[in-house]
Design a protein around this motif. Structure first.
Motif, mmCIF file in Angstrom:
data_model
loop_
_atom_site.group_PDB
_atom_site.id
_atom_site.type_symbol
_atom_site.label_atom_id
_atom_site.label_comp_id
_atom_site.label_asym_id
_atom_site.label_seq_id
_atom_site.Cartn_x
_atom_site.Cartn_y
_atom_site.Cartn_z
ATOM 1 N N SER A 77 6.259 -4.672 -8.678
ATOM 2 C CA SER A 77 6.102 -4.539 -10.215
ATOM 3 C C SER A 77 5.393 -4.570 -10.693
ATOM 4 C CB SER A 77 7.655 -5.523 -10.699
ATOM 5 O OG SER A 77 7.309 -6.910 -10.508
ATOM 6 N N GLN A 78 3.951 -5.978 -9.958
ATOM 7 C CA GLN A 78 2.391 -5.979 -10.338
ATOM 8 C C GLN A 78 2.337 -4.471 -10.585
ATOM 9 O OE1 GLN A 78 1.578 -10.211 -9.580
ATOM 10 N NE2 GLN A 78 3.462 -11.020 -10.520
ATOM 11 N N LEU A 107 2.008 9.367 -6.284
ATOM 12 C CA LEU A 107 2.495 10.518 -5.367
ATOM 13 C C LEU A 107 3.421 11.018 -7.066
ATOM 14 C CD1 LEU A 107 2.471 10.443 -1.570
ATOM 15 C CD2 LEU A 107 1.361 12.058 -3.440
ATOM 16 N N GLU A 108 3.873 9.785 -7.634
ATOM 17 C CA GLU A 108 5.327 10.176 -8.388
ATOM 18 C C GLU A 108 6.452 10.343 -8.491
ATOM 19 O OE1 GLU A 108 3.109 13.804 -11.219
ATOM 20 O OE2 GLU A 108 2.084 12.314 -12.335
ATOM 21 N N SER A 154 0.836 0.817 -15.235
ATOM 22 C CA SER A 154 1.279 2.216 -16.003
ATOM 23 C C SER A 154 2.515 2.963 -14.955
ATOM 24 C CB SER A 154 0.015 2.288 -16.825
ATOM 25 O OG SER A 154 -0.297 3.041 -15.746
ATOM 26 N N SER A 155 2.560 2.902 -13.743
ATOM 27 C CA SER A 155 3.238 4.183 -13.467
ATOM 28 C C SER A 155 4.008 4.593 -13.688
ATOM 29 C CB SER A 155 2.944 4.109 -11.888
ATOM 30 O OG SER A 155 3.807 4.771 -11.493
ATOM 31 N N PRO A 156 4.856 6.432 -14.130
ATOM 32 C CA PRO A 156 6.386 6.045 -14.237
ATOM 33 C C PRO A 156 7.090 5.601 -13.459
ATOM 34 C CG PRO A 156 5.094 7.973 -14.519
ATOM 35 C CD PRO A 156 4.096 6.873 -13.972
ATOM 36 N N THR A 157 7.072 5.291 -12.211
ATOM 37 C CA THR A 157 8.236 5.743 -11.363
ATOM 38 C C THR A 157 8.439 4.595 -11.271
ATOM 39 O OG1 THR A 157 6.518 6.493 -10.038
ATOM 40 C CG2 THR A 157 8.002 4.795 -9.021
ATOM 41 N N GLU A 185 0.844 -1.037 0.139
ATOM 42 C CA GLU A 185 0.109 -0.074 -0.260
ATOM 43 C C GLU A 185 0.762 1.762 0.078
ATOM 44 O OE1 GLU A 185 -2.535 -0.945 3.916
ATOM 45 O OE2 GLU A 185 -3.269 -1.479 2.630
ATOM 46 N N THR A 186 2.176 1.092 0.945
ATOM 47 C CA THR A 186 2.483 2.270 0.920
ATOM 48 C C THR A 186 3.618 2.698 -0.132
ATOM 49 O OG1 THR A 186 3.406 1.674 2.924
ATOM 50 C CG2 THR A 186 5.110 3.355 1.815
ATOM 51 N N ALA A 187 3.948 1.478 -0.963
ATOM 52 C CA ALA A 187 4.362 1.276 -2.191
ATOM 53 C C ALA A 187 3.300 2.486 -3.419
ATOM 54 C CB ALA A 187 4.822 0.561 -2.820
ATOM 55 N N GLN A 188 2.542 1.786 -4.010
ATOM 56 C CA GLN A 188 1.566 2.516 -4.037
ATOM 57 C C GLN A 188 1.342 4.088 -4.374
ATOM 58 O OE1 GLN A 188 -1.559 0.240 -7.001
ATOM 59 N NE2 GLN A 188 -0.565 2.851 -7.194
ATOM 60 N N GLN A 189 0.934 4.163 -2.539
ATOM 61 C CA GLN A 189 0.827 5.531 -2.605
ATOM 62 C C GLN A 189 1.847 6.466 -3.631
ATOM 63 O OE1 GLN A 189 -0.672 7.036 1.079
ATOM 64 N NE2 GLN A 189 -2.205 5.113 1.242
ATOM 65 N N LEU A 190 3.319 5.463 -2.973
ATOM 66 C CA LEU A 190 4.609 6.435 -3.759
ATOM 67 C C LEU A 190 4.170 6.437 -5.368
ATOM 68 C CD1 LEU A 190 6.936 5.032 -1.854
ATOM 69 C CD2 LEU A 190 6.629 7.251 -1.032
#
Length: 347
Positions: free
Chosen positions: A253-254, A223-224, A258-261, A215-220
């Motif tokens: 990674s999954q 937040l781009e 499509s996030s550019p992070t 969840e933390t990673a998803q928010q990061l």
């Protein structure tokens, strides 16, 4: 990449500049500094490099210029040690998300930070990021892993607060997000901004749930952030929570979609075959620590299929690779990394 070879006042030493610039010369695309304290009360070690004062900028500029001269990017890793700070280096007061009592030492090692402490360190990260830009770094990395202050706020074990900075996972995450917002306010679109997290418990770092880390990673990602580093200690391991599942890095990674992070991972990476496997799992960047300490030219060795040297190492080998003797002595803390005949008091 802790090494204890900078000056007592936190300014970068010629030994530190030589060590890091040798990695740039050896083919690393990006060179990340050791954890640099953003505030004096967050200093953890003697000889630790700092970015807490304007007086640190000149030495850091020499460092970034030396790295850039070899064509590599430089990243300043920003951190505060929290309960892992050395009280003898900061006036005796150590604070964290909550009071921390050390059973083995038999006394309290950290007091609960007040609102002034929290707001002060958020501002310290912000000012440190500005200094990094002034010193010529190409980016900054917020160190939210390895049991340091931000990790202590993320952890359900060390953060027992009941105010806006603690409680459920979202409130425990707030401290990191406020720091990130303060840094991005100045650097987003100008310098690279990355965040390093520990996705699960390791050693004495406890209270981190793997699903909360996702969840933390998803928010990061939302937040781009330019990159998220997943520090696993073994980059190819499966999650402790899901031992029958795929490698832990696959979950991130999954999730990224499509996030550019970009996704970076670290942990016991020595060979290009391991790197190829991690790339196949969705990793974009590899972070290498111990193998890079032992081989300043590791990327060139991978590219040319040259043999690697494996530990334990002699002092002579490590010093040829750019380590000063304080750094060699520090590496004796890692089991079987330095040959036993090297005495801790060697000069």
């Amino acid at each position: 990449m802790t090494n204890q070879q900078s000056h007592a006042d936190g300014t970068a030493s010629e030994e530190e500049i030589r060590f890091l610039s040798m990695r740039a010369q050896g083919g690393f695309g990006t060179v990340v500094t050791c954890a640099m304290y953003v505030q004096q009360d967050g200093k953890a070690w003697q000889g630790q490099m700092g970015i807490s004062e304007d007086a640190h900028i000149a030495g850091l500029r020499k460092l970034t210029e030396a790295i850039r001269a070899h064509g590599s990017l430089s990243i300043a890793q920003l951190f505060h040690a929290g309960s892992r700070a050395d009280a003898s280096l900061n006036g005796g007061r150590v604070w964290s998300a909550s009071d921390i009592f050390h059973p083995a030492k038999g006394h309290q090692i950290a007091v609960e930070g007040c609102e002034e402490d929290i707001q002060g360190v958020i501002q310290a990260f912000e000012r440190a990021a500005i200094r990094a830009a002034e010193a010529g770094f190409d980016g900054v990395e917020i160190h939210a892993a390895h049991g340091y202050l931000i990790h202590q706020f993320l952890s359900a074990t060390t953060n027992r607060r009941t105010d806006q900075w603690g409680g459920d996972a979202e409130k425990r995450r707030r401290f990191l997000k406020e720091i990130l917002n303060a840094v991005q306010k100045h650097l987003k679109g100008q310098l690279v901004v990355g965040v390093r997290i520990s996705p699960e418990d390791f050693s004495f770092f406890s209270g981190i749930d793997f699903d909360e880390s996702l969840e933390t990673a998803q928010q990061l990602f939302t937040l781009e952030v330019d990159y998220v580093d997943i520090s696993l200690w073994d980059a190819l391991k499966r999650p402790n929570k899901y031992p029958e599942g795929p490698p832990a890095i696959s979950y991130f990674s999954q999730l990224r979609g499509s996030s550019p992070t970009l996704l970076r991972t670290a942990g016991n990476i020595w060979t290009h075959e391991q790197g190829d496997q991690l790339f196949s799992l969705g990793t974009d960047l590899l972070a290498v620590g111990r193998a890079a300490i032992a081989h300043h030219d590791l990327p060139k060795r991978w590219a040319s299929n040259l043999a690697l040297h494996y530990p334990p190492y002699s002092a002579e080998h490590l010093m040829r690779e750019g380590l000063s003797m304080p750094f060699v002595r520090y590496m004796k803390r890692w089991p079987n990394f330095v040959k036993e005949e090297i005495a801790l008091n060697e000069q």
